[in-house]
Design an enzyme around this catalytic site. Structure first.
Site, short mmCIF file in Angstrom:
data_model
loop_
_atom_site.label_atom_id
_atom_site.label_comp_id
_atom_site.label_asym_id
_atom_site.label_seq_id
_atom_site.Cartn_x
_atom_site.Cartn_y
_atom_site.Cartn_z
CG HIS A 1 -2.33 -3.61 5.59
ND1 HIS A 1 -1.17 -4.08 4.81
CD2 HIS A 1 -3.50 -4.15 4.81
CE1 HIS A 1 -1.44 -4.62 3.86
NE2 HIS A 1 -2.89 -4.83 3.70
CG HIS B 1 -2.08 -0.82 1.10
ND1 HIS B 1 -3.48 -0.69 0.92
CD2 HIS B 1 -2.17 -2.25 0.92
CE1 HIS B 1 -3.92 -1.71 0.90
NE2 HIS B 1 -3.40 -2.61 1.01
CG HIS C 1 -4.75 -10.04 4.01
ND1 HIS C 1 -4.02 -9.49 5.00
CD2 HIS C 1 -4.77 -9.04 3.07
CE1 HIS C 1 -3.70 -8.18 4.79
NE2 HIS C 1 -4.01 -7.84 3.51
N GLY D 1 -0.96 -8.93 -3.54
CA GLY D 1 -2.26 -9.42 -3.78
C GLY D 1 -1.72 -10.98 -4.24
CG ASP E 1 -5.25 -9.64 -1.43
OD1 ASP E 1 -5.99 -8.65 -1.57
OD2 ASP E 1 -4.40 -9.64 -0.70
#
Length: 387
Positions: free
Chosen positions: A194, A142, A215, A308, A273
């Site tokens: 995250h 990200h 995830h 991903g 994802d």
């Protein structure tokens, strides 16, 4: 759309495998499961050649597919392209996912989903906002320029967009006390991801209504003996749900197995994802102006970070069954029933049952997708066989 009869395959109804049964569809819904001997053979009849028919898969984390990435093309057509690409992986419903980006891009992506939701477009469930309220230490790929704490203005913006079903992934330590409660009271499904939160910080978020974890294992503080971190707290918490990427790269098979044993029954579900490469011959795409490439079945950026996945849910089912060793029926529930229950779809999706949506997947005993039905409309697929 008229009635139709489907037979010739075993049926997994969401609970158990059935033999010598047929499915009766009435337009967009399931009318009945009946013994073949009692079926009305005057109906239009699809005779399948073995394999299994199961509830269509539900993927709650889809960034792209069909050669497009939602962040790069925030139009309604992008969502339809993504859904169509993922149908070849057994998926009949997706939660389109926007990764951390500018407010303008996020707004455009939300509006694209809203357009399709208001038109009652089959297979588009809402929107998943993944970021930018993350811990910079756990941002993965990200954009570091976008990562920031959650503000009061963000709360107002998110709640103003909660007229459509929304999932939000954030780092609990990037919020102020009471903010997660405000979001959940607005109907937003809030997940942790995250994040470098401690176990106690995660517990505080759960007390405010945090419902899930994005995830599991990836981009989160791991479990240790005296600090359960995000992973340990997620696994110990009974009511919450955990999404997990089972692609052979993000999580080791033994870690998947441990998570499945530890997490309360029915609370671990599969996500892809997936990025742009699913259903596309193109094996590279752009993210934040950087080229992401597929290598050995996984996606990486120039730093070698995972970006991903390159799988769809049928791949995740196959790996969960063959490499992790979970029962096939449980893998199918992890791809359909459990995500349906998590995203409040359990009254219409995740089972083959009278009154439920006629969303189905037919696959071979080798776990290769042959056909999907979306609200009764059949699409036949050709996919490279994986033995």
């Amino acid at each position: 759309m008229m009635k139709q009869l489907i037979s010739g395959a075993r049926i997994f109804d969401g609970d158990k495998l059935l033999s010598e049964q047929a499915i009766v569809l009435n337009g967009s819904v399931v009318e009945a499961i009946v013994p073949i001997a009692e079926a009305d053979t005057s109906l239009p009849h699809i005779q399948l050649d073995g394999g299994i028919v199961a509830p269509g898969f539900i993927d709650l984390q889809v960034n792209g597919g069909g050669g497009v990435l939602l962040n790069n093309a925030t139009q309604p057509e992008t969502l339809l392209t993504m859904l169509n690409a993922h149908r070849s992986k057994g998926v009949t419903a997706i939660l389109p996912t926007l990764v951390s980006d500018t407010l303008a891009t996020l707004d455009q992506g939300i509006d694209a989903a809203r357009t399709l939701i208001k038109a009652a477009t089959p297979g588009i469930l809402g929107i998943h906002i993944e970021g930018p309220f993350f811990n910079p230490e756990r941002r993965g790929v990200h954009s570091k320029e976008q990562i920031r704490p959650l503000t009061a203005a963000d709360i107002d913006w998110l709640c103003s967009n909660a007229d459509i079903p929304m999932m939000l992934t954030l780092a609990p330590e990037q919020t102020q006390p009471g903010q997660i409660k405000t979001l959940t009271e607005a109907g937003i499904v809030v997940c942790a991801g995250h994040t470098n939160a401690t176990g106690s910080e995660v517990e505080a978020a759960l007390a405010e209504g945090l419902q899930g974890f994005t995830h599991l294992f990836n981009a989160m503080r791991p479990m240790a003996s005296r600090e359960p971190g995000v992973v340990g707290t997620a696994l110990a918490d009974k009511p919450s749900y955990c999404g997990i990427i089972v692609d052979g790269h993000h999580v080791h098979a033994n870690s998947v197995l441990v998570a499945h044993k530890a997490k309360a029954a029915g609370k671990l579900y599969l996500v892809s994802d997936a990025m742009a490469t699913i259903g596309s011959p193109e094996k590279t795409f752009e993210l934040y102006g950087e080229t992401i490439y597929e290598q050995d079945g996984c996606l990486k950026n120039s730093e070698g970070k995972l970006a991903g996945s390159a799988i769809g849910l049928m791949d995740a089912v196959r790996i969960s069954h063959r490499e992790v060793g979970l029962e096939l029926e449980e893998c199918l529930r992890m791809a359909s029933l459990y995500p349906a229950q998590f995203f409040n779809l359990e009254q219409s999706c995740g089972r083959i049952k009278p009154g439920y949506a006629a969303n189905l997947v037919h696959f071979t005993d080798a776990l290769t997708v042959c056909s999907t039905w979306l609200e009764g409309a059949r699409l036949q697929h050709t996919e490279v066989s994986h033995s």
